[in-house]
Design a protein around this motif. Sequence first.
Motif, short mmCIF file in Angstrom:
data_model
loop_
_atom_site.label_atom_id
_atom_site.label_comp_id
_atom_site.label_asym_id
_atom_site.label_seq_id
_atom_site.Cartn_x
_atom_site.Cartn_y
_atom_site.Cartn_z
N UNK A 175 0.80 -1.21 0.00
CA UNK A 175 0.00 0.00 0.00
C UNK A 175 0.83 1.27 0.00
N UNK A 176 2.10 1.17 0.33
CA UNK A 176 2.93 2.36 0.37
C UNK A 176 4.35 2.00 -0.04
N UNK A 177 5.04 2.89 -0.76
CA UNK A 177 6.40 2.59 -1.19
C UNK A 177 7.38 2.68 -0.02
N UNK A 178 8.46 1.95 -0.14
CA UNK A 178 9.51 1.99 0.87
C UNK A 178 10.84 2.23 0.17
N UNK A 179 11.84 2.57 0.96
CA UNK A 179 13.19 2.73 0.43
C UNK A 179 14.17 2.16 1.43
N UNK A 180 15.38 1.93 0.97
CA UNK A 180 16.38 1.28 1.81
C UNK A 180 17.53 2.25 2.04
N UNK A 181 17.95 2.38 3.29
CA UNK A 181 19.06 3.26 3.63
C UNK A 181 20.34 2.72 3.00
N UNK A 222 12.76 11.13 6.17
CA UNK A 222 13.90 11.97 5.78
C UNK A 222 15.18 11.52 6.47
N UNK A 223 15.04 10.64 7.45
CA UNK A 223 16.20 10.15 8.20
C UNK A 223 16.00 8.68 8.51
N UNK A 224 17.10 7.91 8.47
CA UNK A 224 17.03 6.50 8.80
C UNK A 224 16.81 6.31 10.29
N UNK A 225 15.83 5.48 10.65
CA UNK A 225 15.52 5.26 12.05
C UNK A 225 16.59 4.46 12.77
N UNK A 226 17.43 3.74 11.99
CA UNK A 226 18.42 2.86 12.60
C UNK A 226 19.77 3.54 12.81
N UNK A 227 20.31 4.13 11.73
CA UNK A 227 21.66 4.69 11.81
C UNK A 227 21.69 6.22 11.83
N UNK A 228 20.53 6.85 11.62
CA UNK A 228 20.49 8.31 11.64
C UNK A 228 20.87 8.97 10.34
N UNK A 229 21.19 8.18 9.32
CA UNK A 229 21.58 8.76 8.04
C UNK A 229 20.45 9.62 7.47
N UNK A 230 20.81 10.84 7.03
CA UNK A 230 19.82 11.70 6.40
C UNK A 230 19.81 11.46 4.90
N UNK A 231 18.62 11.33 4.36
CA UNK A 231 18.49 11.05 2.94
C UNK A 231 18.61 12.34 2.15
#
Length: 399
Positions: free
Chosen positions: A308-314, A326-335
């Motif tokens: 139902x919704x698109x996803x992306x991979x850090x 806008x930010x990875x929940x695991x490593x904090x990387x900002x997209x």
Amino acid sequence: MRRTTENKNHVLFLVHRKELIDQIQNTLIMSGVDMKHVTLGMVQTIVRRLDRTPQPELIVIDESHHILASSYKKIIEYFHEARVIGFTATPVRINGGGLGDINDTLIEKVNAKWLIENNFLSPYKYFAPEVIQTNNLDIKRTGEYDITQLDEQFNQRKVWGDVIKHYQKLANGEQAILYASSLYQSQKMAASFEQVGITAAHIDGKTPKTERDHIIQQFRNGDIKVLCNLDLIGEGFDVPDCSTVIMLRPTQSLSLYIQQSMRGMRYRPGKTSIIIDHVGNVSRFGLPDMERTWTLEPKKGSNSKKAEAPVKICPDCFMTVLSSNKQCEHCGNEFKVEVKPIQMDDAAELQEITEPIFKVDYSSPNDCKNMKELYDYAKQHNYKRGWAYHQGKVRGFIK
């Protein structure tokens, strides 16, 4: 069921696997159900003994998304005066359709998000470091991928070392359940973990009960870290708490995907489940706790195989997040640079997000031993397939 048996009326409880009978019986006894008025058995057994089964007032069906199978229909039609109640976490058929051919009413009280928010399921992190190509796999009449072809991909890509590295990186020391695509793969993965000093074992539906119970008890005690299986630890199967799921089995079934990916989400204070998806199932279905609109309609609709919704991979840690993050929940990387959303109906899109250990490790064309390796080499170096074909002719791979 308790009230029915208190009134001396009979209950027929149907399961689809013999492994479930003991745990269900124990639960019913603990809940005060009078087992003198209960027939508990596998649907495959009951359908052969209809004339010897007491007339039930109530039929209860576990994992009732199987209800459209002919064996279930035969039982329900035979005992047509009984009330029928079915339970399932995934009210959808393998082809994406509903269950309205049999069921009259769908009762949905809670969803996965609610269960997580209210501490009935643990939160989770989802990683998808690699995708096995599924667009060129044959699909059998059952709707699932051809196991022989999956074995070939498993061998050609030599993924077992990478699976171990990702386990060590993302869930080192945690207990994990590994879902394999074939018996061979499950056994091979268990042996591969053992070779690097990580205790592991394999079980399947043909493992003798005493041996299987012993292995599961070892897993419960923490003596086994990785429990590899072929579709055994799925619907309703009671296994000890673990935090990690490793998925090596691509599937077309939303039901199977949800059952397996959420297997490590039994609640425990402070626990975060880790889901490591090596086969891109998330690209077909989306995250396991996405809100889905379930319906009994026997046609494809909102329960289709698209998420139902698109996803992306850090690109830094390979955690799967919603495309709106806008930010990875695991490593904090900002997209800072937009990561291309995964197309939910095309698993191959995940090939854009790879970790170096997954890349083909051939320093020159001379290291390639067959056409498959030459085509992989060409793809890694952005060469055309014609280049690989010519190199194969020179090396005698193509006559």
